[in-house]
Scaffold this active site. Structure first.
Site, PDB file in Angstrom:
ATOM      1  CG  HIS A  61      43.640  40.874  41.785  1.00  0.00           C
ATOM      2  ND1 HIS A  61      42.522  40.694  42.899  1.00  0.00           N
ATOM      3  CD2 HIS A  61      44.405  42.349  41.551  1.00  0.00           C
ATOM      4  CE1 HIS A  61      42.156  41.539  43.095  1.00  0.00           C
ATOM      5  NE2 HIS A  61      43.822  42.073  43.166  1.00  0.00           N
ATOM      6  N   GLY A  62      46.924  39.177  40.149  1.00  0.00           N
ATOM      7  CA  GLY A  62      48.351  38.789  40.663  1.00  0.00           C
ATOM      8  C   GLY A  62      48.096  40.910  41.351  1.00  0.00           C
TER       9      GLY A  62
END
Length: 146
Positions: A61-62
């Site tokens: 995920h970012g």
């Protein structure tokens, strides 16, 4: 959140964790969940703190800074039968199932919670890793109550 079957990818193979993370990001990008700037932020997030979670799963995920690149909440599930190493030669951390996520606001926390509850039982991870159809994976994950 309902698992989208078009975001489930079976039988993938990657040489590196960067390749695996990029693939997850590209699925989210192609589905209209994130902008192109989210993909490098997923790689950056893994450099800051490994996205490997144990029990043969990783949750790319970012970064927090990349939240603005999320258009809508989404999750891609990528099956990697041979596994991909999120560790190193001395301390391998093999993931056979990847959950690439992007969440609007704090919705990513709900996704992580749902995944964590389901994957706390390694038998569930095995079911995901051994699934022969995307519908099997969707049904397994859609059955999780949080």
């Amino acid at each position: 959140m309902e698992i989208q079957t078009n975001l489930i990818k079976l039988g993938q193979a990657f040489e590196t964790q960067e390749e695996a993370i990029t693939f997850c990001g590209e699925q989210l990008l192609a589905g209209g969940y994130v902008t192109s700037d989210y993909v490098p932020a997923m790689l950056e997030r893994n450099r800051e703190l490994s996205v490997y979670m144990g029990n043969f799963i990783a949750i790319p995920h970012g970064t927090d800074a990349a939240k603005k690149e999320v258009i809508k909440t989404g999750i891609t599930i990528v099956q990697v039968p041979r596994g991909v190493n999120f560790g190193d030669a001395l301390d391998p951390k093999i993931a056979t199932v990847l959950f690439g996520i992007a969440g609007v606001g704090n919705e990513h926390l709900d996704l992580i919670q749902k995944i964590s509850i389901f994957c706390a039982d390694v038998d569930n991870v095995v079911k995901l890793a051994d699934a022969k159809a995307v519908e099997e994976i969707a049904d397994l994950l859609n059955s999780v109550e949080v």
